[in-house]
Design a protein around this motif. Structure first.
Motif, PDB file in Angstrom:
ATOM      1  N   TYR A  24       0.837  -1.207   0.000  1.00 44.05           N
ATOM      2  CA  TYR A  24       0.000   0.000   0.000  1.00 44.05           C
ATOM      3  C   TYR A  24       0.873   1.259   0.000  1.00 44.05           C
ATOM      4  O   TYR A  24       0.657   2.191  -0.773  1.00 44.05           O
ATOM      5  N   GLU A  25       1.889   1.252   0.874  1.00 49.49           N
ATOM      6  CA  GLU A  25       2.777   2.418   1.014  1.00 49.49           C
ATOM      7  C   GLU A  25       3.515   2.731  -0.295  1.00 49.49           C
ATOM      8  O   GLU A  25       3.584   3.882  -0.735  1.00 49.49           O
ATOM      9  N   LYS A  71       1.211   4.173  -2.921  1.00 49.38           N
ATOM     10  CA  LYS A  71       0.782   5.533  -2.590  1.00 49.38           C
ATOM     11  C   LYS A  71       1.950   6.523  -2.760  1.00 49.38           C
ATOM     12  O   LYS A  71       1.807   7.551  -3.419  1.00 49.38           O
ATOM     13  N   LYS A 100       3.474   6.268  -6.552  1.00 47.31           N
ATOM     14  CA  LYS A 100       2.481   6.308  -7.647  1.00 47.31           C
ATOM     15  C   LYS A 100       2.745   5.207  -8.678  1.00 47.31           C
ATOM     16  O   LYS A 100       2.879   5.468  -9.886  1.00 47.31           O
TER      17      LYS A 100
END
Ligand code: AMP
Length: 280
Positions: free
Chosen positions: A233-234, A237, A240
């Protein structure tokens, strides 16, 4: 003699199968490095290992259409044949095989290749038909070249295991695995890196550095599954990117792993529209 033999430069360039058969007649202890060209230092490390462990080395450059599940990706695959020849001559490769599609596959019907269920994961899941195409080309090239040893990179770890299982069952050729060569800022060398713009090149290096640190961080931690999910997830995010998979699996058989022992962290992601893979 159909091959282009240059008396001043050792490397023989073979462009069809009669060149190949004539050149390899009587050659023993042959090392083979299959590539799709756009030669970089990762390829060169395989060639150096082959030169060390065998008497003669043959490199192939063949962009195999059957392993591309996307026509645009095949069309855009970087090609750099003039420069490749220059580099390979310099490093004193004995033979360079640059076949046409029909030299490799001839009139052979598409061979049915079955990838066992346990291996239909990682890239096999996200690039349907990709490894079937890889195994078809490795089957044909091994049949045509009959090498004693085939040198392949850990950078493409799933490919390495699948090819090893397939080829060593059918031929006497042995697959020799070779360590991943990286940029000084950690990105694994790959022909596809030339398609990255400057900014994405920097980001891809940061992602590799991030994952090397992350693997160290995972030592002695519990619930790795959750930590890896958070990392996925990191990364998406912060950088990109679109991640196909970030998974911890056993080196031996790519089974899911819950701890670091004998395991590797595998990633495939899109940065812009370029797909990169790596393992740590
Ligand atoms: P390719 O031309 O990308 O099909 O790669 C040809 C061979 O080089 C494969 O066995 C790859 O695994 C290997 N290879 C590609 N990149 C690297 C790298 N950075 N380090 C070591 N081997 C590599």
């Amino acid at each position: 003699m159909f091959y282009l033999l240059n008396l001043f430069i050792q490397m023989k360039i073979l462009i069809n199968n009669s060149d190949l058969n004539e050149a390899l007649k009587g050659v023993t202890n042959l090392g083979f490095v299959p590539t799709m060209g756009s030669i970089h230092k990762g390829h060169l490390s395989l060639i150096k290992k082959s030169k060390k462990l065998t008497k003669k080395t043959i490199v192939s450059i063949f962009v195999n259409p059957r392993q591309f599940n996307n026509k645009k990706d095949y069309k855009n695959y970087p090609k750099n044949i003039k420069n490749d020849i220059k580099i390979l001559k310099k490093i004193k490769v004995d033979y360079l095989y640059i076949p046409k599609i029909k030299s490799v596959f001839g009139k052979n019907k598409k061979q049915k290749i079955y990838i066992s269920r346990n291996y239909r994961i990682l890239c096999a899941k996200f690039r349907k038909g990709h490894f079937e195409g890889v195994l078809q080309v490795m089957d044909r090239l091994t049949y045509l070249i009959k090498p004693n040893k085939i040198f392949m990179g850990e950078k493409d770890y799933q490919q390495l295991l699948l090819v090893k299982n397939f080829i060593e069952k059918k031929y006497s050729s042995k697959i020799i695995s070779c360590k991943t060569i990286r940029e000084k800022n950690n990105l694994a060398l790959s022909s596809r890196n030339s398609l990255l713009n400057n900014q994405n090149f920097i980001v891809a290096n940061k992602i590799a550095t991030n994952l090397i640190k992350f693997k160290k961080f995972l030592k002695n931690k519990k619930n790795l599954e959750n930590l890896i999910r958070d990392k996925n997830y990191e990364l998406e995010k912060n950088f990109k990117i679109k991640i196909d998979y970030l998974e911890l699996r056993k080196k031996r058989d790519l089974k899911n792993s819950k701890n670091l022992s004998n395991s590797k962290l595998f990633i495939a992601y899109y940065i812009g529209d370029i797909r990169l893979i790596d393992n740590f």
